[in-house]
Design an enzyme around this catalytic site. Structure first.
Site, mmCIF file in Angstrom:
data_model
loop_
_atom_site.group_PDB
_atom_site.id
_atom_site.type_symbol
_atom_site.label_atom_id
_atom_site.label_comp_id
_atom_site.label_asym_id
_atom_site.label_seq_id
_atom_site.Cartn_x
_atom_site.Cartn_y
_atom_site.Cartn_z
ATOM 1 N N ASP A 84 0.075 -0.829 -0.315
ATOM 2 C CA ASP A 84 0.065 0.160 -0.288
ATOM 3 C C ASP A 84 0.955 1.233 0.306
ATOM 4 O O ASP A 84 2.030 1.534 0.701
ATOM 5 C CB ASP A 84 -1.081 0.047 1.478
HETATM 6 C C1 GLC Z 1 -4.157 4.232 -0.042
HETATM 7 C C2 GLC Z 1 -5.111 3.577 0.244
HETATM 8 C C3 GLC Z 1 -5.540 2.246 -0.319
HETATM 9 C C4 GLC Z 1 -5.004 2.756 -2.418
HETATM 10 C C5 GLC Z 1 -3.567 2.804 -2.580
HETATM 11 C C6 GLC Z 1 -3.543 3.696 -3.497
HETATM 12 O O1 GLC Z 1 -3.392 4.549 1.041
HETATM 13 O O2 GLC Z 1 -4.795 3.183 1.714
HETATM 14 O O3 GLC Z 1 -7.267 1.798 -0.648
HETATM 15 O O4 GLC Z 1 -5.615 1.939 -3.039
HETATM 16 O O5 GLC Z 1 -3.213 3.891 -0.979
HETATM 17 O O6 GLC Z 1 -4.368 5.552 -3.955
#
Ligand code: GLC
Length: 756
Positions: free
Chosen positions: A265
């Site tokens: 993430d």
């Molecule tokens: C965010 C979220 C995740 C998302 C990623 C890209 O922090 O936790 O669900 O897909 O970053 O945006």
């Protein structure tokens, strides 16, 4: 390319070129049409490094992705195309109801169709991967991201997750079909167990809970062919999942056999330093690579340290090669080496984005996921009779912010508001319509500190100003109360602002914003015939709303066609088809609350008068305000005595089980056609630990004509009786199982089935 060609490409790359294939950067590097969903990194890439990266996120649009790709292909030394990824959680430009609403639909086919439509818009806009479905199990409504989950049940989450993946990819084949996108299951694992409902805090759960409740839906998603898995921010047993070898290598890779791309993430690798698990970003890069994280989303840990880690012998180049090969294989299975531009199509984009078909589906999804919580009285107010003089009051009558905080690409100007839909219906059907604002949406304090640079939360300029508490104008409420006094029925459109849920939006209080409760109390003073329509990203404390309203319709964050869907429901053109996929708490004091909780040594008998020395509170009930699986329709159903074809069955020597049929006769006792969601619950015997008091194991959503009576059956087999042990393996205990078919999780009588 075939695998030999891919390997040849891999071996022709320098170490630096390999490392940067594992680097994902936010779209703002490319500026065009960017939606940021995270915080910008302090460290930034050089122009030369930018030419080497493997993927980006947050950029979409046929023209911008095509031009970025064209430039990138010319600059990359091997002409390796970029992957474009984005958070298409419940729609790109056509925003469907948020996932927790779709969870309430109990309709895998609807979920599949919505994901397919979202995929069409995404692929035409040049996107290759969506960071969805989110399959985190949720039990704590304080956590802002419950809106992004299908709910609190492992079985339902697995069913709907598989349907969503099939919709995004166009099937369960080796590669997504043309015109669809790759699916990334997230957030592995147990992100929804954030302690105290506070986003990013640790998941302090037992191994048993992890295996039995939190992991099964991700596993189903992997089995359904998810192309990527995203690791979560949180810790499990104290170890950040992004650096958790046991979770990633033993469980996800070895036991589940996931061979796709593993992406962290946003900055989750870098955050292992803040977790205190890694001394610095270099150590975090090493730990992540040793765990098998392929793509580093936006931390630059890989960009800054992988080469040196290889040169210093702390990681082997073969580890990097394995990760790069998975990324190249993903690009290959998406057809990008044959045609890097096959996705972006302005013509298809114009044809699919916000198409009538997609809007119609979004409108259908509103009614299929709305949950009618209350519709009391001899003559219930809903559906509204055509000649009723209704006044529409509240901040959600005019709001176009009907999509969730995660509909990051939706434009409120595309949304049909309740007011627009109501005025259309008034004109078409000769109904009376009047509107009074009543109160502002909320107070800025309700939204917490909004960081200006995080433009997911930045308010749109055209958004009505959010007022501070003292600005709640008395005249607004007084005007509304007198308008209510002149009407037959009040339609109060109330709820949480869309940015009061979503990522980083945990709440310690589950009440409606103060101005709205003040308004509702004043309306009740002048008119008792109140229909409250509730817009929210999470279960709320609706005790006051229910006490002050004769009807309560929960429409979640219904999306682009929210207004039309709400009018379909209120006028009876559609019926509320939703059943709660997450318990509605009596108060925040009960949270986390979920129906499939383990039994206790001192269960609270239903008729207890003195709640002491048993598992209970002295000031509030144990049971939720509305239970999992609950929801009313516009007709009524009766269930006959349920029956089971045998009370004993034996496991075969190969461990399989001959299915046992359980049946019930369902009758539509009302005056209009309606759907019923029949739910099959099982209580299994203990395997030495306290078992859940019941678990959903099957459901059927079926329409019945008025007066129609039909026998409905379920087959109970191995899957319905099995559970995951602490070793993560499914097993069926021998002993007595209790089985019940109900219209929600508050079932009455149980059948018995003994497995020998
Ligand atoms: C965010 C979220 C995740 C998302 C990623 C890209 O922090 O936790 O669900 O897909 O970053 O945006």
């Amino acid at each position: 390319m075939n695998s030999q060609q891919l390997r040849a490409l891999l071996h022709s790359m320098s170490l630096k070129e390999k490392v940067f294939q594992l680097v994902q950067i936010p779209g703002q590097y490319f500026r065009a049409g960017v939606t940021d969903t995270g915080t910008a990194a302090e460290d930034v890439l050089s122009e030369e490094e930018l030419t080497l990266v493997g993927s980006t996120l947050g950029v979409f649009g046929a023209e911008s992705t095509e031009s970025i790709q064209r430039i990138h292909m010319t600059r990359h030394p091997h002409g390796i195309p970029l992957l474009f990824m984005h958070d298409v959680i419940h729609g790109l430009r056509t925003a469907f109801p948020m996932p927790l609403a779709l969870g309430a639909s109990f309709s895998p086919s609807l979920v599949e169709r919505c994901s397919a439509a979202a995929a069409e818009e995404s692929a035409a806009s040049g996107l290759h991967v969506t960071f969805a479905p989110m399959l985190d199990l949720v039990r704590d409504a304080r956590w802002g991201r419950v809106m992004e989950s299908f709910g609190e049940d492992p079985f339902l989450n697995g069913k709907l997750g598989c349907a969503s993946i099939k919709g995004f990819r166009g099937g369960n084949g080796d590669a997504p079909l043309p015109g669809r996108v790759a699916s990334c299951v997230k957030h592995f694992a147990a992100y929804g167990a954030a302690e105290a409902g506070r986003d990013y805090s640790g998941a302090n759960i037992s191994r048993r809970q992890l295996q039995e409740a939190y992991l099964p839906a991700y596993r189903k998603g992997v089995e359904a062919g998810a192309d990527l898995v995203m690791t979560s921010f949180n810790t499990v047993e104290g170890i950040p999942v992004t650096g958790n070898k046991e979770m990633i290598k033993s469980t996800l890779r070895d036991k589940w056999g996931f061979h796709g791309v593993l992406i962290s993430d946003w900055n989750a690798i870098g955050e292992m330093v803040a977790h205190g698990v890694c001394a610095d970003q270099r150590q975090a890069a090493k730990l992540a690579m040793d765990c098998g994280i392929d793509i580093d989303m936006c931390s630059l840990a890989y960009a800054r340290h992988l080469e040196a880690l290889v040169s210093d012998g702390e990681i082997r180049e073969e580890q990097v090669d394995a990760a790069v090969l998975r990324v190249l294989e993903l690009k290959n299975c998406l057809g990008l080496f044959n045609d890097p531009f096959r996705y972006a199509s302005p013509e298809r984009e114009n044809r699919s984005i916000l198409s009538e078909t997609h809007r119609a589906l979004a409108r259908e999804a509103v009614s299929e996921s709305a949950v009618l919580l209350k519709n009391a009285g001899e003559k219930p107010l809903l559906p509204l009779s055509p000649d009723v003089n209704a006044v529409w009051i509240g901040p959600f009558v005019e709001s176009r912010e009907l999509h969730s905080a995660w509909a990051v690409s939706a434009d409120p100007s595309d949304t049909v508001s309740v007011r627009e839909a109501a005025e259309d219906v008034a004109r078409a059907e000769g109904r009376l319509f009047s509107y009074v604002e009543g109160c502002p949406m909320t107070c800025r304090e309700d939204l917490g500190p909004l960081s200006e640079e995080n433009n997911v939360l930045r308010f749109r300029e055209d958004n009505p100003p959010l007022l501070s508490p003292e600005a709640v104008e008395e005249p607004l409420i007084r005007e509304a109360a007198s308008a209510a006094g002149r009407a037959d029925v009040v339609i109060a459109c109330l709820g949480e602002h869309r940015l009061m849920s979503g990522e980083g939006a945990s709440r310690g209080d589950l009440s409606l914003p103060a101005p709205q409760l003040a308004l509702l109390r004043e309306l009740y003073r002048t008119n008792r015939n109140i229909v409250s329509v509730i817009f929210t990203g999470r279960p709320l404390d609706l005790r006051d709303v229910c006490a002050l309203s004769r009807s309560v319709l929960l429409v979640w964050m219904p999306g682009t066609e929210g207004g039309s869907g709400v009018l379909d429901l209120l006028t009876g053109h559609a019926e509320p088809g939703g059943r709660l996929s997450m318990s509605m708490p009596y108060s925040v004091g009960q949270v986390p609350i979920y129906y499939n909780h383990p039994s206790t040594g001192r269960p609270k008998p239903a008729d207890t008068k003195v709640p002491r020395y048993i598992s209970s509170y002295i000031d509030i009930p144990n049971s939720p305000l509305f239970p999992f699986g609950y929801g009313l329709g516009y007709t009524s159903f009766t269930l006959s005595e349920q029956s089971i074809e045998t009370n004993e069955a034996s496991l075969q020597t190969d461990g399989t089980l001959k299915p046992v049929r359980v049946s019930v006769t369902v009758k539509n006792t009302g005056s209009r056609r309606g759907k019923s969601v029949l739910q099959l619950y099982v209580r299994r015997p203990s395997d030495g630990a306290a078992a859940p008091v019941m678990e959903l194991k099957a459901f059927q959503k079926i329409a019945f004509d008025p007066g129609e009576k039909r026998e409905i059956s379920f087959l109970i087999g191995y899957d319905e009786l099995s559970h995951f042990g602490t070793d993560g393996n499914p097993s069926v205990e021998k002993g007595e199982y209790r089985i019940a078919i109900g219209l929600d999780s508050e079932v009455g009588s149980w059948l018995s089935l003994t497995i020998t």
